[in-house]
Design an enzyme around this catalytic site. Structure first.
Site, short mmCIF file in Angstrom:
data_model
loop_
_atom_site.label_atom_id
_atom_site.label_comp_id
_atom_site.label_asym_id
_atom_site.label_seq_id
_atom_site.Cartn_x
_atom_site.Cartn_y
_atom_site.Cartn_z
CE LYS A 262 -6.79 -0.07 1.21
NZ LYS A 262 -6.97 -0.71 -0.13
CG ASP B 223 -4.79 -5.60 -6.12
OD1 ASP B 223 -4.53 -6.55 -6.88
OD2 ASP B 223 -4.77 -5.67 -4.88
NE ARG C 70 -3.23 -8.87 -7.85
CZ ARG C 70 -3.05 -9.51 -6.69
NH1 ARG C 70 -2.57 -10.75 -6.69
NH2 ARG C 70 -3.33 -8.91 -5.55
CE LYS D 177 -3.75 -2.41 2.37
NZ LYS D 177 -3.05 -3.72 2.42
NE ARG E 25 -14.18 -7.53 3.30
CZ ARG E 25 -14.12 -8.37 4.32
NH1 ARG E 25 -13.01 -8.46 5.04
NH2 ARG E 25 -15.16 -9.11 4.64
CG ASN F 210 -0.66 -7.18 -4.06
OD1 ASN F 210 -0.95 -7.22 -2.88
ND2 ASN F 210 -1.47 -6.68 -4.98
NE ARG G 185 -8.32 -9.44 -7.17
CZ ARG G 185 -7.44 -8.93 -6.29
NH1 ARG G 185 -6.88 -9.70 -5.40
NH2 ARG G 185 -7.13 -7.66 -6.34
#
Length: 316
Positions: A161, A273, A211, A126, A233, A283, A225
């Site tokens: 988050k 993402d 993704r 992040k 989410r 990621n 997703r």
């Protein structure tokens, strides 16, 4: 070329053979004749100038109950006994994770470690996107309650988050009229000394969270997703559904923007993402999605990855 590969990972015995990316990477390496060893980060030790791992030789197989068959445990000197180390354990990105990165950094110039642990440590999921403010949602990272309140008043509908969380855990959507806002923020701040991350809510998430897989800074393919009904989410850990998708012009533009920095940092295997036209996470720890990508599109990201690794080792 036959490589000796040590994979620092969560227990191989517990992987989902039909979804786990580390399993797919190991399977492709094995098919190429490489020798595999597996160990957990708790089995990594620095001992008077040597970086050691208590590891097991492993053979992977697509058998649900026994995805790995193991040889006798051995202690590896990661500088001399191994050609490639894959750092693939899942977050949380805590001090244990950071310590493992520091230790693996000691192998630089001796053994190829992927992704480069120096930059895994300094650019977690992040935080890496903050380098590219023009392509991310409006974002706040803070522990200052007044700053968080002002951000919510400005945007009215936000996502809050944990800064170092994963898998969709602890992600909350807070609308303008949500009376739980103060209690939730207080709970976050009382449980940790870390800041939290807040972002403007992106309505495009109803169409899914894409993704995108990159190898050596180049887009390979993507899956979508989609969140289940009534859920914000889209993570598959919390019930999101994977579905086929194509790389859009926006996706390619985002990859073109971040690709040079990924290459500079030697982040060879990355999953980003994308929601709508915004980058939300990069990621670099243990990105997932390559088994779904292969099923949907036939694109074999594991093969592309190992082609790149073999080329790197051959040139070193």
């Amino acid at each position: 070329m036959s490589l000796r590969i040590a994979i620092q990972m969560d227990p191989l015995e517990e992987v989902n053979i039909n979804a786990d990316t580390t399993f797919a990477l190991a399977e492709e390496a094995q098919a190429r004749g490489h020798k595999l060893f597996v160990y957990g980060p708790q089995h990594l030790s620095f001992d008077t100038g040597r970086l050691l791992a208590r590891a097991r030789p492993a053979t992977v197989q697509r058998v649900k109950e026994t995805p790995g068959v193991f040889g006798d445990e051995t202690v590896l000197d990661l500088a001399s006994d191994i050609d490639v180390v894959l750092m693939r354990q899942d977050p949380p990105f805590d001090m244990s994770y950071i310590t493992a990165c520091h230790l693996l950094e000691l192998l630089k110039g001796q053994t190829l470690v992927l992704n480069d642990p120096e930059f895994v440590r300094s650019g977690p999921e992040k935080l890496f996107p903050l380098l590219f403010p023009e392509i991310i949602p409006d974002t706040l990272i803070s522990r200052d309650l007044k700053a968080i309140e002002a951000f919510r008043q400005r945007h009215r509908d936000i996502i809050i988050k944990p800064l170092y969380g994963n898998g969709g855990a602890g992600v909350f959507r807070m609308k303008e009229d949500d009376s739980n806002f103060s209690s939730l923020v207080e709970m976050f701040l009382e449980r940790t000394r870390e800041p939290l991350i807040a972002q403007a809510f992106l309505p495009a998430v109803s169409n899914g969270d894409k993704r995108v897989i990159l190898v050596n800074g180049e887009a390979v393919g993507a899956i979508n997703r989609r969140p289940k009904k009534g859920e914000t989410r889209s993570n598959m850990h919390v019930g999101g559904t994977a579905e086929p998708t194509e790389l859009s012009d926006i996706d390619r533009r985002i990859c073109d923007i971040i690709g040079p920095e990924l290459r500079r940092r030697d982040q060879l295997f990355v999953g980003i993402d994308v929601i709508g036209d915004k980058l939300t996470e990069v990621n670099v720890t243990s990105p997932t999605g390559i088994q779904e990508l292969k099923r949907f599109s036939g694109i074999d990201a594991a093969a592309i990855f190992w082609d790149c690794v073999q080329d790197r080792v051959a040139k070193s």
